[in-house]
Design a protein around this motif. Structure first.
Motif, PDB file in Angstrom:
ATOM      1  N   UNK A  31     129.447  41.924  38.808  1.00 38.45           N
ATOM      2  CA  UNK A  31     129.976  42.897  39.504  1.00 38.45           C
ATOM      3  C   UNK A  31     130.909  43.045  38.367  1.00 38.45           C
ATOM      4  N   UNK A  32     131.792  42.531  37.815  1.00 43.21           N
ATOM      5  CA  UNK A  32     132.640  42.801  36.532  1.00 43.21           C
ATOM      6  C   UNK A  32     131.594  42.516  34.775  1.00 43.21           C
ATOM      7  N   UNK A  33     131.223  41.468  34.881  1.00 40.99           N
ATOM      8  CA  UNK A  33     130.318  41.705  34.110  1.00 40.99           C
ATOM      9  C   UNK A  33     129.486  41.973  33.132  1.00 40.99           C
ATOM     10  N   UNK A  34     128.863  42.763  34.756  1.00 41.56           N
ATOM     11  CA  UNK A  34     128.086  43.923  34.574  1.00 41.56           C
ATOM     12  C   UNK A  34     128.617  44.660  33.894  1.00 41.56           C
ATOM     13  N   UNK A  35     129.813  45.356  34.419  1.00 38.77           N
ATOM     14  CA  UNK A  35     130.777  46.912  34.285  1.00 38.77           C
ATOM     15  C   UNK A  35     130.733  46.686  32.709  1.00 38.77           C
ATOM     16  N   UNK A  36     131.256  45.215  32.272  1.00 31.83           N
ATOM     17  CA  UNK A  36     131.329  45.699  30.397  1.00 31.83           C
ATOM     18  C   UNK A  36     130.549  45.079  29.976  1.00 31.83           C
ATOM     19  N   UNK A  37     129.561  44.740  30.037  1.00 30.55           N
ATOM     20  CA  UNK A  37     128.245  45.323  29.483  1.00 30.55           C
ATOM     21  C   UNK A  37     127.292  46.741  29.599  1.00 30.55           C
ATOM     22  N   UNK A  38     127.990  46.943  30.146  1.00 30.08           N
ATOM     23  CA  UNK A  38     127.447  48.644  30.862  1.00 30.08           C
ATOM     24  C   UNK A  38     128.739  49.406  29.595  1.00 30.08           C
ATOM     25  N   UNK A  39     129.675  49.088  29.292  1.00 29.79           N
ATOM     26  CA  UNK A  39     130.255  49.851  28.271  1.00 29.79           C
ATOM     27  C   UNK A  39     129.667  49.023  26.965  1.00 29.79           C
ATOM     28  N   UNK A  45     127.368  58.482  27.580  1.00 33.57           N
ATOM     29  CA  UNK A  45     129.228  59.002  27.693  1.00 33.57           C
ATOM     30  C   UNK A  45     129.851  59.091  28.981  1.00 33.57           C
ATOM     31  N   UNK A  46     130.292  57.382  29.190  1.00 33.51           N
ATOM     32  CA  UNK A  46     130.808  57.398  30.626  1.00 33.51           C
ATOM     33  C   UNK A  46     132.773  57.400  29.694  1.00 33.51           C
ATOM     34  N   UNK A  47     133.227  57.113  31.343  1.00 40.69           N
ATOM     35  CA  UNK A  47     134.941  57.106  31.922  1.00 40.69           C
ATOM     36  C   UNK A  47     134.601  56.491  32.531  1.00 40.69           C
ATOM     37  N   UNK A  48     135.302  55.390  32.850  1.00 44.13           N
ATOM     38  CA  UNK A  48     135.925  54.108  33.700  1.00 44.13           C
ATOM     39  C   UNK A  48     137.441  54.122  34.467  1.00 44.13           C
TER      40      UNK A  48
END
Length: 308
Positions: A31-39, A45-48
């Motif tokens: 999950x976290x790896x996916x999150x960083x890859x997404x960023x 244009x995303x906000x985390x």
């Protein structure tokens, strides 16, 4: 990621649709790896954001309360979010522009987000975007594991919230119901390859521990075990005060001078969101565990001096 159908599906939904998503899975499923890859690689244009300071740091984002300038305490449907004694909710032009231009809002550790807080996010996004669309028309990616940390709700807060929600979890919110989010559960565990250990972890996680599994687990139990001081063991506790007690006792057992390091605070960072104490006290020989990777040469030299 091409070998993981669930991750591939999540990537496609996030990047090629406007559908809100609840991405879940056991610890170590990516999950976290996916999150960083997404960023790093998403064109949106995303906000985390995340519910706590530590979670926000790990996600390389900001806290929900900081970004959306949410008041603490219950957020009831009829309450005016902009009228709160002693609380400034005036949004800067820069933040308003960010809200208006974002394509994707990522909420990490969603299991800790209360239902009223998610509805508060929905109301804020509607205020600055489209009032007639859930989350103001923003795609929302909610990441977390419902069998990990749950929302913190005080008894007096629940006395108010139970009149509106069936429970305190985010999925009881009106916004989650209205956004019609798709749920994707990650299955493959990357962090651990031992199938026997994975079975033990899963049975504990689902509260289905059998006598056979308990016997296997208890083979590792050593009564009255006390590790050597230089063995490098880490104590795991259920509450912060227990961890602080262990830290104080271990630090007091070391001889030598105590060094105090005061944190540098950059920008608006409220005290409740600090990931550690403002004043960090250490001695030569103290065992230190970082909560965030720090590859800077200065800190590497500092830590080397302390542990010599």
């Amino acid at each position: 990621m091409a070998e993981n159908k669930e991750l591939e599906l999540a990537w496609a939904f996030v990047n090629h649709t406007n559908r809100s998503i609840f991405l879940t899975g056991k610890a170590g499923t990516g999950k976290t790896t996916f999150l960083h890859r997404l960023k790093m690689h998403s064109l949106k244009r995303l906000v985390m954001v995340a519910p706590t300071g530590v979670a926000a740091i790990n996600a390389k984002g900001v806290t929900i309360h900081s970004f959306f300038q949410m008041p603490f305490g219950p957020i009831l449907p009829e309450a005016d979010l902009n009228v709160n004694k002693g609380f400034n909710r005036r949004f800067s032009k820069t933040k308003i522009n960010i809200i208006k231009s974002m394509d994707l809002l990522v909420i990490d550790e969603i299991s800790m987000v209360r239902a009223d807080l998610l509805d508060g996010i929905d109301r804020t996004l509607r205020r600055f975007r489209n009032r007639n669309k859930v989350f103001g028309g923003v795609q929302v990616l909610m990441i977390g594991d419902l069998q990990q940390l749950s929302p913190v709700i005080k008894e007096q807060e629940w006395d108010l919230l139970k009149q509106v929600y069936t429970n305190g979890f985010f999925f009881s919110s009106n916004a989650f119901r209205d956004c019609n989010a798709i749920t994707i559960e990650l299955q493959h565990i990357y962090r651990q390859e031992n199938p026997k250990f994975i079975d033990i972890l899963n049975s504990i996680r689902t509260n289905s521990l059998t006598e056979e599994v308990a016997t296997e687990l208890n083979k590792r139990y050593i009564p009255d075990f006390k590790p050597e001081s230089d063995a490098g063991y880490i104590s795991l506790t259920t509450h912060n005060n227990k961890a602080e007690t262990v830290n104080r006792e271990e630090l007091a057992s070391l001889k030598g001078k105590t060094f105090t390091y005061t944190a540098k605070i950059d920008g608006k960072f409220p005290e409740y969101a600090y990931p550690n104490a403002v004043d960090l006290k250490l001695k030569v020989g103290a065992q230190v565990m970082f909560v965030k990777n720090d590859s800077s040469q200065r800190n590497a030299i500092l830590m080397a001096r302390l542990v010599r």
